[in-house]
Write a protein that holds these residues in place. Structure first.
Motif, mmCIF file in Angstrom:
data_model
loop_
_atom_site.group_PDB
_atom_site.id
_atom_site.type_symbol
_atom_site.label_atom_id
_atom_site.label_comp_id
_atom_site.label_asym_id
_atom_site.label_seq_id
_atom_site.Cartn_x
_atom_site.Cartn_y
_atom_site.Cartn_z
ATOM 1 N N ARG A 12 0.825 -1.112 0.188
ATOM 2 C CA ARG A 12 0.027 0.060 0.100
ATOM 3 C C ARG A 12 0.825 1.268 -0.083
ATOM 4 O O ARG A 12 0.544 2.206 -0.811
ATOM 5 N N ALA A 15 2.310 1.649 -3.540
ATOM 6 C CA ALA A 15 1.241 2.170 -4.429
ATOM 7 C C ALA A 15 0.972 3.534 -4.189
ATOM 8 O O ALA A 15 0.768 4.301 -5.115
ATOM 9 N N GLU A 16 0.984 4.100 -2.994
ATOM 10 C CA GLU A 16 0.578 5.537 -2.563
ATOM 11 C C GLU A 16 1.884 6.540 -2.890
ATOM 12 O O GLU A 16 1.489 7.488 -3.552
ATOM 13 N N GLN A 18 3.852 6.040 -5.575
ATOM 14 C CA GLN A 18 3.622 5.779 -7.144
ATOM 15 C C GLN A 18 2.440 6.719 -7.441
ATOM 16 O O GLN A 18 2.833 7.935 -8.321
ATOM 17 N N LYS A 19 1.372 6.983 -6.650
ATOM 18 C CA LYS A 19 0.282 7.948 -7.076
ATOM 19 C C LYS A 19 0.784 9.338 -6.755
ATOM 20 O O LYS A 19 0.441 10.402 -7.576
ATOM 21 N N LYS A 20 1.570 9.527 -5.583
ATOM 22 C CA LYS A 20 1.987 10.903 -5.613
ATOM 23 C C LYS A 20 3.084 11.426 -6.507
ATOM 24 O O LYS A 20 3.152 12.458 -7.092
ATOM 25 N N GLN A 22 3.176 10.175 -9.628
ATOM 26 C CA GLN A 22 2.414 10.601 -10.900
ATOM 27 C C GLN A 22 1.711 12.037 -10.876
ATOM 28 O O GLN A 22 1.772 12.651 -11.665
ATOM 29 N N LYS A 23 1.266 12.188 -9.845
ATOM 30 C CA LYS A 23 0.669 13.598 -9.604
ATOM 31 C C LYS A 23 1.574 14.740 -9.668
ATOM 32 O O LYS A 23 1.459 16.076 -10.396
ATOM 33 N N LYS A 26 2.532 14.951 -13.490
ATOM 34 C CA LYS A 26 1.395 15.482 -14.000
ATOM 35 C C LYS A 26 1.451 17.222 -13.769
ATOM 36 O O LYS A 26 1.402 18.061 -14.813
#
Length: 176
Positions: A12, A15-16, A18-20, A22-23, A26
């Motif tokens: 988890r 995954a968090e 990786q999301k950060k 990606q944000k 972007k």
């Protein structure tokens, strides 16, 4: 079971992360695009301020490339003052459209055309009356030049003859 929970917790967290990431990527891309757009706008404004767009057709108030009736893209556009008389206005806008005569060949907008095509294109019904045919004489035969000038005169179209060297040799005007 505690090992499974620890592995799940680590999964988890990854995954968090990786999301950060990606944000962040972007938002970084968006910021880069905005900065590039601002640079382009500033460059265009600077170029306009320096007068680099005069006559280029970019729509920044320079000389336009299209005639008033949208009939085409003349090679030269010049405002000529008319001599004042009782019925004429102070200024008349004359637009010059090139016809090159080389040997016994007529060239209009880079393409070889016939005399009939020129008559059709320069007819008073199809083309604005302020358009003046600018005939460039590039070693044209005498008969070819006479045919062209006679056709333009018969149509009531003004024309100017220019040598290939760029010096204006004579100006002819149709009877009005």
């Amino acid at each position: 079971m505690s090992i499974e929970k620890e592995v799940e917790k680590m999964y988890r967290e990854d995954a968090e992360k990786q999301k950060k990431n990606q944000k962040k990527k972007k938002s970084g891309r968006a910021a880069t695009i905005i900065v590039l757009i601002l640079i382009v706008i500033l460059a265009l404004l600077l170029a306009k301020l320096l007068g680099l767009f005069d006559g280029s057709g970019f729509g920044f108030g320079g000389k336009g490339k299209e005639t008033e009736d949208g009939s085409g893209t003349p090679d030269r556009a010049v405002v000529v003052s008319a001599e004042e008389d009782e019925s004429s206005e102070a200024e008349v806008k004359k637009v010059y459209d090139n016809i090159k005569v080389s040997g016994s060949t007529y060239l209009y907008k880079g393409s070889e055309v016939s005399l009939e095509d020129i008559k059709d294109t320069f007819s008073m019904e199809k083309m604005n009356k302020e358009v003046v045919a600018l005939i460039e004489d590039d070693n044209a035969t005498q008969n070819t030049m006479e045919d062209l000038t006679n056709a333009l005169t018969e149509m009531g179209r003004e024309y100017t003859i220019e040598n290939a060297t760029g010096t204006e040799s004579e100006t002819e005007s149709a009877a009005q």
